[in-house]
Design a protein around this motif. Sequence first.
Motif, PDB file in Angstrom:
ATOM      1  N   VAL A  22     -50.665  86.889  68.186  1.00 18.82           N
ATOM      2  CA  VAL A  22     -50.652  85.614  67.478  1.00 18.82           C
ATOM      3  C   VAL A  22     -52.043  85.294  66.931  1.00 18.82           C
ATOM      4  O   VAL A  22     -53.049  85.624  67.557  1.00 18.82           O
ATOM      5  N   ASN A  23     -52.096  84.659  65.777  1.00 16.66           N
ATOM      6  CA  ASN A  23     -53.345  84.129  65.228  1.00 16.66           C
ATOM      7  C   ASN A  23     -53.360  82.624  65.461  1.00 16.66           C
ATOM      8  O   ASN A  23     -52.362  81.954  65.253  1.00 16.66           O
ATOM      9  N   MET A  24     -54.513  82.107  65.885  1.00 13.99           N
ATOM     10  CA  MET A  24     -54.667  80.672  66.102  1.00 13.99           C
ATOM     11  C   MET A  24     -55.744  80.155  65.154  1.00 13.99           C
ATOM     12  O   MET A  24     -56.783  80.788  64.980  1.00 13.99           O
ATOM     13  N   LEU A  25     -55.483  79.011  64.555  1.00 13.74           N
ATOM     14  CA  LEU A  25     -56.429  78.414  63.620  1.00 13.74           C
ATOM     15  C   LEU A  25     -56.803  77.024  64.117  1.00 13.74           C
ATOM     16  O   LEU A  25     -55.925  76.200  64.367  1.00 13.74           O
ATOM     17  N   ASP A  26     -58.105  76.788  64.297  1.00 17.40           N
ATOM     18  CA  ASP A  26     -58.624  75.465  64.643  1.00 17.40           C
ATOM     19  C   ASP A  26     -59.136  74.822  63.360  1.00 17.40           C
ATOM     20  O   ASP A  26     -59.955  75.412  62.651  1.00 17.40           O
ATOM     21  N   ILE A  27     -58.664  73.616  63.065  1.00 16.75           N
ATOM     22  CA  ILE A  27     -59.030  72.882  61.856  1.00 16.75           C
ATOM     23  C   ILE A  27     -59.687  71.582  62.308  1.00 16.75           C
ATOM     24  O   ILE A  27     -59.052  70.774  62.980  1.00 16.75           O
ATOM     25  N   VAL A  28     -60.954  71.384  61.961  1.00 15.62           N
ATOM     26  CA  VAL A  28     -61.704  70.224  62.446  1.00 15.62           C
ATOM     27  C   VAL A  28     -62.293  69.459  61.260  1.00 15.62           C
ATOM     28  O   VAL A  28     -62.897  70.053  60.372  1.00 15.62           O
ATOM     29  N   SER A  29     -62.119  68.131  61.290  1.00 14.31           N
ATOM     30  CA  SER A  29     -62.707  67.277  60.255  1.00 14.31           C
ATOM     31  C   SER A  29     -62.811  65.855  60.775  1.00 14.31           C
ATOM     32  O   SER A  29     -61.811  65.271  61.191  1.00 14.31           O
ATOM     33  N   THR A  30     -64.014  65.295  60.726  1.00 13.44           N
ATOM     34  CA  THR A  30     -64.175  63.891  61.126  1.00 13.44           C
ATOM     35  C   THR A  30     -63.518  62.965  60.112  1.00 13.44           C
ATOM     36  O   THR A  30     -63.222  61.816  60.427  1.00 13.44           O
ATOM     37  N   ARG A  31     -63.257  63.465  58.898  1.00 11.98           N
ATOM     38  CA  ARG A  31     -62.565  62.655  57.884  1.00 11.98           C
ATOM     39  C   ARG A  31     -61.095  62.438  58.231  1.00 11.98           C
ATOM     40  O   ARG A  31     -60.422  61.633  57.616  1.00 11.98           O
ATOM     41  N   MET A  32     -60.619  63.149  59.215  1.00 12.18           N
ATOM     42  CA  MET A  32     -59.227  63.008  59.643  1.00 12.18           C
ATOM     43  C   MET A  32     -59.012  61.706  60.406  1.00 12.18           C
ATOM     44  O   MET A  32     -57.915  61.136  60.380  1.00 12.18           O
ATOM     45  N   LEU A  33     -60.054  61.210  61.060  1.00 10.37           N
ATOM     46  CA  LEU A  33     -59.950  60.036  61.916  1.00 10.37           C
ATOM     47  C   LEU A  33     -59.512  58.805  61.118  1.00 10.37           C
ATOM     48  O   LEU A  33     -60.172  58.373  60.184  1.00 10.37           O
ATOM     49  N   GLY A  34     -58.345  58.264  61.466  1.00  8.07           N
ATOM     50  CA  GLY A  34     -57.852  57.045  60.849  1.00  8.07           C
ATOM     51  C   GLY A  34     -57.387  57.180  59.409  1.00  8.07           C
ATOM     52  O   GLY A  34     -57.136  56.176  58.744  1.00  8.07           O
ATOM     53  N   GLN A  35     -57.264  58.378  58.914  1.00  7.59           N
ATOM     54  CA  GLN A  35     -56.863  58.576  57.519  1.00  7.59           C
ATOM     55  C   GLN A  35     -55.381  58.946  57.427  1.00  7.59           C
ATOM     56  O   GLN A  35     -54.897  59.764  58.190  1.00  7.59           O
ATOM     57  N   GLY A  54     -52.328  60.750  55.406  1.00  9.38           N
ATOM     58  CA  GLY A  54     -52.159  61.861  54.479  1.00  9.38           C
ATOM     59  C   GLY A  54     -52.974  63.102  54.790  1.00  9.38           C
ATOM     60  O   GLY A  54     -52.799  64.131  54.137  1.00  9.38           O
ATOM     61  N   PHE A  55     -53.855  63.044  55.790  1.00  9.49           N
ATOM     62  CA  PHE A  55     -54.690  64.207  56.083  1.00  9.49           C
ATOM     63  C   PHE A  55     -53.837  65.391  56.551  1.00  9.49           C
ATOM     64  O   PHE A  55     -54.014  66.510  56.093  1.00  9.49           O
ATOM     65  N   LEU A  56     -52.919  65.133  57.478  1.00  7.90           N
ATOM     66  CA  LEU A  56     -52.071  66.214  57.971  1.00  7.90           C
ATOM     67  C   LEU A  56     -51.193  66.796  56.858  1.00  7.90           C
ATOM     68  O   LEU A  56     -50.911  67.983  56.834  1.00  7.90           O
ATOM     69  N   SER A  57     -50.791  65.948  55.931  1.00  4.46           N
ATOM     70  CA  SER A  57     -50.018  66.424  54.788  1.00  4.46           C
ATOM     71  C   SER A  57     -50.825  67.436  53.979  1.00  4.46           C
ATOM     72  O   SER A  57     -50.305  68.464  53.547  1.00  4.46           O
ATOM     73  N   SER A  99     -55.519  66.209  67.737  1.00  4.97           N
ATOM     74  CA  SER A  99     -56.314  65.138  68.346  1.00  4.97           C
ATOM     75  C   SER A  99     -56.819  64.273  67.192  1.00  4.97           C
ATOM     76  O   SER A  99     -56.398  64.450  66.050  1.00  4.97           O
ATOM     77  N   GLU A 100     -57.756  63.388  67.471  1.00  3.38           N
ATOM     78  CA  GLU A 100     -58.232  62.468  66.436  1.00  3.38           C
ATOM     79  C   GLU A 100     -58.910  63.186  65.276  1.00  3.38           C
ATOM     80  O   GLU A 100     -58.831  62.754  64.139  1.00  3.38           O
ATOM     81  N   VAL A 101     -59.615  64.285  65.567  1.00  3.34           N
ATOM     82  CA  VAL A 101     -60.383  64.952  64.512  1.00  3.34           C
ATOM     83  C   VAL A 101     -60.088  66.441  64.389  1.00  3.34           C
ATOM     84  O   VAL A 101     -60.826  67.163  63.720  1.00  3.34           O
ATOM     85  N   SER A 102     -59.015  66.916  65.025  1.00  5.42           N
ATOM     86  CA  SER A 102     -58.723  68.346  64.909  1.00  5.42           C
ATOM     87  C   SER A 102     -57.227  68.619  64.982  1.00  5.42           C
ATOM     88  O   SER A 102     -56.456  67.843  65.540  1.00  5.42           O
ATOM     89  N   LEU A 123     -62.190  70.371  52.815  1.00  2.00           N
ATOM     90  CA  LEU A 123     -61.237  69.543  53.547  1.00  2.00           C
ATOM     91  C   LEU A 123     -61.580  69.502  55.039  1.00  2.00           C
ATOM     92  O   LEU A 123     -61.564  68.444  55.657  1.00  2.00           O
ATOM     93  N   ALA A 124     -61.906  70.667  55.578  1.00  4.69           N
ATOM     94  CA  ALA A 124     -62.164  70.773  57.018  1.00  4.69           C
ATOM     95  C   ALA A 124     -62.897  72.073  57.313  1.00  4.69           C
ATOM     96  O   ALA A 124     -62.935  72.980  56.487  1.00  4.69           O
ATOM     97  N   THR A 125     -63.448  72.140  58.499  1.00  2.51           N
ATOM     98  CA  THR A 125     -64.033  73.379  58.999  1.00  2.51           C
ATOM     99  C   THR A 125     -62.959  74.100  59.787  1.00  2.51           C
ATOM    100  O   THR A 125     -62.249  73.477  60.592  1.00  2.51           O
ATOM    101  N   VAL A 126     -62.822  75.393  59.566  1.00  6.11           N
ATOM    102  CA  VAL A 126     -61.790  76.144  60.276  1.00  6.11           C
ATOM    103  C   VAL A 126     -62.394  77.310  61.045  1.00  6.11           C
ATOM    104  O   VAL A 126     -63.413  77.863  60.649  1.00  6.11           O
TER     105      VAL A 126
END
Length: 189
Positions: free
Chosen positions: A46-59, A61-64, A83-86, A116-119
């Motif tokens: 399996v491949n796992m991808l971590d996507i992190v962005s502080t811009r995700m907090l309280g926004q 449409g980010f997950l979309s 989580s809140e930012v990942s 958009l985010a750091t991966v």
Amino acid sequence: HRPLMIASVISIFERYNVDAPGSVICAQKKNASDSLLTSIILKQGVNMLDIVSTRMLGQYGFLSKVFGVFEELEISVDVVATSEVSVSVTLDISKVWARDLKNEELEKLEKSFEGLATVSLHTKRTILSLIGNPERSNEILARTFAVLTEKGINPEMISKGANKNNIAMIVPEELGEECLQALHQTFFQ
């Protein structure tokens, strides 16, 4: 009409590991509420991808936007944890089997998140899925973490399904079999 009973016991063995004890499926009915776990499933490669962005907090449409990247690249996601930012995801291995994700595609996936985010992409991972009694999930988790702590293994990702009877954990592939054997011994022997 009564269902046709072909066999009262079915034994399943590994084709490539003939020394493995295998599994037994029997016709006797068992009350599932008496069982802590009914099965442990191991998915390797399996491949796992971590996507992190502080811009995700309280926004909104980010997950979309995140899942829009997977849609655009026609990559299916299997396990999700947020989580809140990942957001951490595993790439659905059925898609990998249908069409191998080549290194170029994985690099394109990483580049698609620029701005958009750091991966961080983690290859060679294993999903351990614990299928059990949803009313006893705290006990399942406590016993599981006790086993993993004893082995010095920290899951890299954990997800509990909405139906609450499926708990998925991601570990490095080289630790998957060790986890499976230790958990099997704890829950089934």
